[in-house]
Motif scaffolding. Sequence first.
Motif, PDB file in Angstrom:
ATOM      1  N   ASN A  50     -12.099  -1.073   2.175  1.00  0.00           N
ATOM      2  CA  ASN A  50     -11.855  -0.562   0.708  1.00  0.00           C
ATOM      3  C   ASN A  50     -12.390   1.013   0.898  1.00  0.00           C
ATOM      4  O   ASN A  50     -11.811   1.651  -0.064  1.00  0.00           O
ATOM      5  CB  ASN A  50     -12.434  -1.355  -0.234  1.00  0.00           C
ATOM      6  N   HIS A  65       0.857  -1.050  -0.039  1.00  0.00           N
ATOM      7  CA  HIS A  65      -0.151  -0.242   0.094  1.00  0.00           C
ATOM      8  C   HIS A  65       0.748   1.375  -0.017  1.00  0.00           C
ATOM      9  O   HIS A  65       0.791   2.119   0.861  1.00  0.00           O
ATOM     10  CB  HIS A  65      -0.941  -0.040   1.274  1.00  0.00           C
ATOM     11  N   LYS A 113     -14.783  -5.861   4.323  1.00  0.00           N
ATOM     12  CA  LYS A 113     -13.870  -6.035   3.391  1.00  0.00           C
ATOM     13  C   LYS A 113     -14.405  -4.442   2.588  1.00  0.00           C
ATOM     14  O   LYS A 113     -13.453  -3.571   2.184  1.00  0.00           O
ATOM     15  CB  LYS A 113     -14.045  -6.820   2.062  1.00  0.00           C
ATOM     16  N   ALA A 114     -15.672  -4.439   2.375  1.00  0.00           N
ATOM     17  CA  ALA A 114     -16.095  -3.019   1.823  1.00  0.00           C
ATOM     18  C   ALA A 114     -15.971  -1.802   2.632  1.00  0.00           C
ATOM     19  O   ALA A 114     -15.406  -0.718   2.112  1.00  0.00           O
ATOM     20  CB  ALA A 114     -17.759  -3.048   1.929  1.00  0.00           C
ATOM     21  N   ARG A 148      -9.474   2.816   2.386  1.00  0.00           N
ATOM     22  CA  ARG A 148      -8.326   2.817   1.368  1.00  0.00           C
ATOM     23  C   ARG A 148      -8.581   4.040   0.278  1.00  0.00           C
ATOM     24  O   ARG A 148      -7.743   4.585  -0.068  1.00  0.00           O
ATOM     25  CB  ARG A 148      -8.192   1.300   0.924  1.00  0.00           C
ATOM     26  N   LYS A 149      -9.605   3.799  -0.228  1.00  0.00           N
ATOM     27  CA  LYS A 149     -10.030   4.799  -1.270  1.00  0.00           C
ATOM     28  C   LYS A 149     -10.033   6.006  -0.783  1.00  0.00           C
ATOM     29  O   LYS A 149      -9.607   7.066  -1.625  1.00  0.00           O
ATOM     30  CB  LYS A 149     -11.391   4.432  -1.963  1.00  0.00           C
ATOM     31  N   GLU A 167      -6.252   7.127  -0.119  1.00  0.00           N
ATOM     32  CA  GLU A 167      -5.689   7.193  -1.269  1.00  0.00           C
ATOM     33  C   GLU A 167      -5.827   8.444  -2.473  1.00  0.00           C
ATOM     34  O   GLU A 167      -4.993   9.169  -2.877  1.00  0.00           O
ATOM     35  CB  GLU A 167      -5.714   6.061  -2.206  1.00  0.00           C
ATOM     36  N   GLU A 176     -17.807  -9.891   3.876  1.00  0.00           N
ATOM     37  CA  GLU A 176     -17.942  -8.628   2.632  1.00  0.00           C
ATOM     38  C   GLU A 176     -18.063  -7.426   3.136  1.00  0.00           C
ATOM     39  O   GLU A 176     -17.500  -6.295   2.530  1.00  0.00           O
ATOM     40  CB  GLU A 176     -19.012  -9.173   1.771  1.00  0.00           C
TER      41      GLU A 176
END
Length: 321
Positions: free
Chosen positions: A299, A160, A295-296, A302-303, A306, A292
């Motif tokens: 993410n 990452h 994980k969502a 993370r998004k 970033e 799930e």
Amino acid sequence: MSLDNRISQKIYGLYRIDKDSIKSLNEYGELFECAIQGQPFILRMTDYKTFEEQNAEADFINYLYDNGVNVANVIPSENGNLVEKIEHVGQEIYAVLFSKAKGHHATSEEWNSALIDKCGQIIGKMHVLSKKYPNTSKSSIIDWYEHDEMNYLKHVPSKHTVIIEKCNALFDEIKALPRNENTYGLIHSDVAQVNFFLDNDRITLIDFQDCEHNYFINDLAVMIYFGIEDSFNGNDIKSYSSEFIAALLKGYSRECTIEPFWIEKIPLFLKLIEIHQFVMFYCYWDVETFDEDRKARLNIYRKNIEYDIPVLDVDFKSFYW
């Protein structure tokens, strides 16, 4: 950790706890409800922080309590100690006894501008006293960036690279902010719905286990981040966020001065909280086994990190008055 009979007997003696009154409150085996002469108290048994850190935490809590902040204060043992060492299976566990806060966690129906204002007031009152706290300089409580949960270089996989670059930049930017007795000191660092009790119109703040040296504005950012997450149940998150922040800052400013410079820095600390949430996933869990939903959520963090997506789409300059 469960309290076996040997530990229980020591605890009964140290605090004159009513026989057989200790009952576990959480799955981690750290918090227990107990009674002394029929009155309820909360017993914490942990090795999460060092003995010195826990003593410093307890001293700060009782300083706030003695100066009029509604916090669940620490009850000294029969030995006069705020923290007691208990030997258990070759290791030391630290016992701290707290008054039990009256009331309940705020429900979604109880969140309104008056309650948010009161949250701001208690944070402001705490900060005024923290700026005067005589033991700040010699406290063994660590700074915000020293927490293992903030160690992104240790916990976040090296793949990452963008995340790590963003963390480096944000940490450098925050560390470069003006740091003096009026901007930086001991804070709660986790003022959220789960850490205060509401009894009619009285708020009692609990759980200083994550208290740290940090910029005072971080306490407001935490309340904004988790308070909006906990209380929003409408359709227009932008309008609600603005109303929430306005009420919080108005309550805070009645107790403690806040400059426009620091209001504009709130988004930095909201992003720091988001990074903290992201790092904790790697700190405590095996992300490869996530369902799930988790994980969502990972993410999304993370998004957002970033691509520099703000935590809240709010114009913080609109809160000057």
